[in-house]
Write a protein that holds these residues in place. Structure first.
Motif, PDB file in Angstrom:
ATOM      1  N   ALA A 187       0.822  -1.143  -0.021  1.00  0.00           N
ATOM      2  CA  ALA A 187       0.011   0.037   0.004  1.00  0.00           C
ATOM      3  C   ALA A 187       1.043   1.231   0.080  1.00  0.00           C
ATOM      4  O   ALA A 187       2.138   1.385   0.536  1.00  0.00           O
ATOM      5  CB  ALA A 187      -0.640  -0.152   1.206  1.00  0.00           C
ATOM      6  N   ALA A 188       0.453   2.432  -0.729  1.00  0.00           N
ATOM      7  CA  ALA A 188       1.281   3.496  -0.625  1.00  0.00           C
ATOM      8  C   ALA A 188       0.338   4.824  -0.742  1.00  0.00           C
ATOM      9  O   ALA A 188      -0.837   4.548  -1.088  1.00  0.00           O
ATOM     10  CB  ALA A 188       2.009   3.444  -2.128  1.00  0.00           C
ATOM     11  N   LEU A 189       0.941   5.761  -0.326  1.00  0.00           N
ATOM     12  CA  LEU A 189       0.108   7.165  -0.708  1.00  0.00           C
ATOM     13  C   LEU A 189       1.041   7.727  -1.552  1.00  0.00           C
ATOM     14  O   LEU A 189       2.255   8.035  -1.654  1.00  0.00           O
ATOM     15  CB  LEU A 189       0.496   7.898   0.721  1.00  0.00           C
ATOM     16  CG  LEU A 189      -0.815   8.075   1.482  1.00  0.00           C
ATOM     17  CD1 LEU A 189      -0.276   8.910   2.921  1.00  0.00           C
ATOM     18  CD2 LEU A 189      -2.285   8.710   0.951  1.00  0.00           C
ATOM     19  N   ILE A 190       0.380   8.020  -3.083  1.00  0.00           N
ATOM     20  CA  ILE A 190       1.169   8.543  -4.100  1.00  0.00           C
ATOM     21  C   ILE A 190       0.319   9.629  -4.415  1.00  0.00           C
ATOM     22  O   ILE A 190      -0.835  10.113  -4.370  1.00  0.00           O
ATOM     23  CB  ILE A 190       0.775   7.600  -5.355  1.00  0.00           C
ATOM     24  CG1 ILE A 190       1.426   6.219  -4.839  1.00  0.00           C
ATOM     25  CG2 ILE A 190       1.232   8.096  -6.536  1.00  0.00           C
ATOM     26  CD1 ILE A 190       1.474   5.059  -5.942  1.00  0.00           C
ATOM     27  N   LYS A 191       1.348  10.777  -4.838  1.00  0.00           N
ATOM     28  CA  LYS A 191       1.125  12.018  -5.402  1.00  0.00           C
ATOM     29  C   LYS A 191       1.590  12.084  -6.944  1.00  0.00           C
ATOM     30  O   LYS A 191       2.938  12.240  -6.877  1.00  0.00           O
ATOM     31  CB  LYS A 191       1.427  13.211  -4.593  1.00  0.00           C
ATOM     32  CG  LYS A 191       1.030  14.526  -5.184  1.00  0.00           C
ATOM     33  CD  LYS A 191       1.452  15.510  -4.270  1.00  0.00           C
ATOM     34  CE  LYS A 191       1.096  17.117  -4.679  1.00  0.00           C
ATOM     35  NZ  LYS A 191      -0.563  17.076  -5.069  1.00  0.00           N
ATOM     36  N   GLY A 192       0.736  11.991  -7.862  1.00  0.00           N
ATOM     37  CA  GLY A 192       1.269  12.056  -9.151  1.00  0.00           C
ATOM     38  C   GLY A 192       2.003  10.701  -9.450  1.00  0.00           C
ATOM     39  O   GLY A 192       1.286   9.760  -9.528  1.00  0.00           O
ATOM     40  N   THR A 193       3.155  10.596  -9.672  1.00  0.00           N
ATOM     41  CA  THR A 193       4.045   9.416  -9.900  1.00  0.00           C
ATOM     42  C   THR A 193       4.714   9.107  -8.840  1.00  0.00           C
ATOM     43  O   THR A 193       5.703   8.147  -8.566  1.00  0.00           O
ATOM     44  CB  THR A 193       4.707   9.469 -11.237  1.00  0.00           C
ATOM     45  OG1 THR A 193       5.738  10.634 -11.237  1.00  0.00           O
ATOM     46  CG2 THR A 193       3.592   9.357 -12.490  1.00  0.00           C
ATOM     47  N   LYS A 194       4.811  10.162  -7.691  1.00  0.00           N
ATOM     48  CA  LYS A 194       5.730  10.025  -6.564  1.00  0.00           C
ATOM     49  C   LYS A 194       5.087   9.189  -5.379  1.00  0.00           C
ATOM     50  O   LYS A 194       4.028   9.406  -4.919  1.00  0.00           O
ATOM     51  CB  LYS A 194       6.149  11.505  -6.169  1.00  0.00           C
ATOM     52  CG  LYS A 194       7.332  11.528  -4.940  1.00  0.00           C
ATOM     53  CD  LYS A 194       7.348  12.952  -4.694  1.00  0.00           C
ATOM     54  CE  LYS A 194       8.673  12.940  -3.511  1.00  0.00           C
ATOM     55  NZ  LYS A 194       9.138  14.363  -3.073  1.00  0.00           N
ATOM     56  N   VAL A 195       5.964   8.173  -4.966  1.00  0.00           N
ATOM     57  CA  VAL A 195       5.467   7.517  -3.800  1.00  0.00           C
ATOM     58  C   VAL A 195       5.765   8.318  -2.659  1.00  0.00           C
ATOM     59  O   VAL A 195       7.342   8.192  -2.294  1.00  0.00           O
ATOM     60  CB  VAL A 195       6.016   6.145  -3.977  1.00  0.00           C
ATOM     61  CG1 VAL A 195       5.439   5.013  -2.828  1.00  0.00           C
ATOM     62  CG2 VAL A 195       5.733   5.399  -5.242  1.00  0.00           C
ATOM     63  N   ILE A 196       4.814   8.303  -1.767  1.00  0.00           N
ATOM     64  CA  ILE A 196       5.256   9.311  -0.491  1.00  0.00           C
ATOM     65  C   ILE A 196       5.547   8.242   0.719  1.00  0.00           C
ATOM     66  O   ILE A 196       6.526   8.579   1.370  1.00  0.00           O
ATOM     67  CB  ILE A 196       4.122  10.219  -0.206  1.00  0.00           C
ATOM     68  CG1 ILE A 196       3.546  11.181  -1.501  1.00  0.00           C
ATOM     69  CG2 ILE A 196       4.596  11.188   1.233  1.00  0.00           C
ATOM     70  CD1 ILE A 196       4.702  11.934  -1.797  1.00  0.00           C
ATOM     71  N   LYS A 197       4.669   7.369   1.015  1.00  0.00           N
ATOM     72  CA  LYS A 197       4.788   6.584   2.048  1.00  0.00           C
ATOM     73  C   LYS A 197       4.496   5.000   1.570  1.00  0.00           C
ATOM     74  O   LYS A 197       3.627   4.741   0.574  1.00  0.00           O
ATOM     75  CB  LYS A 197       3.972   6.675   3.039  1.00  0.00           C
ATOM     76  CG  LYS A 197       4.223   8.010   3.834  1.00  0.00           C
ATOM     77  CD  LYS A 197       3.275   8.333   5.042  1.00  0.00           C
ATOM     78  CE  LYS A 197       3.633   9.672   5.588  1.00  0.00           C
ATOM     79  NZ  LYS A 197       2.416   9.990   6.755  1.00  0.00           N
ATOM     80  N   VAL A 198       5.213   3.872   1.818  1.00  0.00           N
ATOM     81  CA  VAL A 198       4.841   2.445   1.510  1.00  0.00           C
ATOM     82  C   VAL A 198       4.675   1.662   2.700  1.00  0.00           C
ATOM     83  O   VAL A 198       5.376   1.721   3.820  1.00  0.00           O
ATOM     84  CB  VAL A 198       5.819   2.008   0.663  1.00  0.00           C
ATOM     85  CG1 VAL A 198       5.707   0.512   0.089  1.00  0.00           C
ATOM     86  CG2 VAL A 198       6.121   2.664  -0.719  1.00  0.00           C
ATOM     87  N   ARG A 199       3.681   0.790   2.773  1.00  0.00           N
ATOM     88  CA  ARG A 199       3.581  -0.312   3.668  1.00  0.00           C
ATOM     89  C   ARG A 199       3.622  -1.679   3.064  1.00  0.00           C
ATOM     90  O   ARG A 199       2.731  -1.568   1.968  1.00  0.00           O
ATOM     91  CB  ARG A 199       2.576  -0.128   4.607  1.00  0.00           C
ATOM     92  CG  ARG A 199       2.731   1.311   5.450  1.00  0.00           C
ATOM     93  CD  ARG A 199       1.399   1.599   6.302  1.00  0.00           C
ATOM     94  NE  ARG A 199       1.433   2.588   7.097  1.00  0.00           N
ATOM     95  CZ  ARG A 199       0.206   3.510   7.497  1.00  0.00           C
ATOM     96  NH1 ARG A 199      -0.963   2.897   7.572  1.00  0.00           N
ATOM     97  NH2 ARG A 199       0.326   4.528   8.027  1.00  0.00           N
ATOM     98  N   LYS A 200       3.962  -2.639   3.518  1.00  0.00           N
ATOM     99  CA  LYS A 200       4.020  -4.140   2.996  1.00  0.00           C
ATOM    100  C   LYS A 200       3.739  -5.251   4.038  1.00  0.00           C
ATOM    101  O   LYS A 200       4.301  -5.011   5.196  1.00  0.00           O
ATOM    102  CB  LYS A 200       5.249  -4.402   2.241  1.00  0.00           C
ATOM    103  CG  LYS A 200       5.653  -3.468   0.997  1.00  0.00           C
ATOM    104  CD  LYS A 200       6.975  -3.855   0.126  1.00  0.00           C
ATOM    105  CE  LYS A 200       7.260  -3.005  -0.866  1.00  0.00           C
ATOM    106  NZ  LYS A 200       8.423  -3.518  -1.528  1.00  0.00           N
TER     107      LYS A 200
END
Length: 290
Positions: free
Chosen positions: A14-27
């Motif tokens: 799971a990720a928070l994405i703005k445009g194509t930039k991955v802000i945060k990721v959890r796996k």
């Protein structure tokens, strides 16, 4: 921002994405085969604290992603996952197949492309794909569309192999990482993973032949896709498909096909978060913002 979730059979990201930039990721590990009924709440909990920062949720999911339900073929069950997630997050949800999401990422991020049709093939645990035809992602209401791993190919001189979908000699049953591992385990008379096959057993004559047969099946699949879609660009990804061994053998064999079947075989540009970025980009195109 967009909450983006990649639901696989083994892992979930799971990720928070703005445009194509991955802000945060959890796996986390996937629960599809252990506790499918609670998948929606599992995903909502994974993204705890993100809902107030996002305007929508984009989900790239394994299986047949239909308008109303997701049919998880490997789990032999289905869920109204979109509705469950909309209730759980309190946000609109856009869903598509994971390989279709990666295909959309590849199409969108290739700014130098000269063609508006592209096929994406992922060779990993299974064989999946996505097709962008004339600038539009090919989809179907019941989700059974562009599942190219379940196209069968000819192998008249070899044993018939049944696929878990019920048909025979599907590319997934012949060339996926799971298929390679299963067939290699039989040859070596011990259980081995696909990674072990590539790292330790390439010099074994029967393993070398197995890999030739696996790449032959992918080449025949590509030729079929070329005939069906007219695409001149095929992106080959996945943990197996992205290896130099697979890429180079397939490129060589494609050159041996009649010229009408020639395509440009490319490596992915969307990176490790292809499914997440593709789902976010697709949701943004559907909703009209990012």
């Amino acid at each position: 921002m967009i909450i983006t979730i990649d639901v696989g059979g083994t892992k979930i990201s799971a990720a928070l994405i703005k445009g194509t930039k991955v802000i945060k990721v959890r796996k986390v590990d996937s629960i599809i085969h252990q506790d499918l009924a609670n998948l929606a709440s599992y995903l909502v909990n994974l993204c705890e604290g993100w809902a107030e920062q996002a305007f929508t949720v984009a989900v790239a999911c394994t299986g047949l992603v239909g308008a109303e339900r997701v049919n998880f073929l490997s789990a032999n069950d289905s869920l109204p996952l979109k509705q469950q997630l909309e209730i759980g997050f309190g946000l609109p949800v856009v869903m598509l197949n994971d390989a279709a999401a990666a295909a959309w990422a590849e199409y969108t991020l290739r700014l130098d492309r000269t063609d508006n049709t592209l096929a994406y093939i992922t060779v990993s645990t299974g064989v999946g794909g996505g097709i962008v035809q004339n600038g539009k992602l090919v989809m179907a209401d019941d989700g059974f569309c562009a599942h190219i791993g379940h196209m069968s190919v000819s192998r008249p001189d070899l044993p018939v192999i049944e696929c878990h979908c019920g048909r025979f000699n599907c590319v997934e049953a012949l060339s996926s990482g799971t298929a390679i591992a299963n067939q290699a385990s039989s040859i070596l008379n011990k259980g081995v993973s696909c990674k072990t096959v590539f790292n330790e057993h390439l010099s074994h004559p029967e393993i070398a032949l197995l890999l030739e047969q696996a790449t032959d099946s992918i080449v025949e699949l590509i030729a079929n896709i070329r005939a069906l879609t007219g695409t001149r660009v095929v992106v080959l990804g996945g943990s197996v498909g992205s290896t130099n061994l697979f890429q180079e053998r397939i490129k060589t064999k494609l050159k041996a096909l009649p010229k009408i079947y020639h395509v440009e075989l490319l490596a992915p540009v969307s990176g490790e978060h292809a499914d997440l970025i593709g789902a976010a980009l697709y949701a943004g195109s559907v909703i009209g913002c990012d």
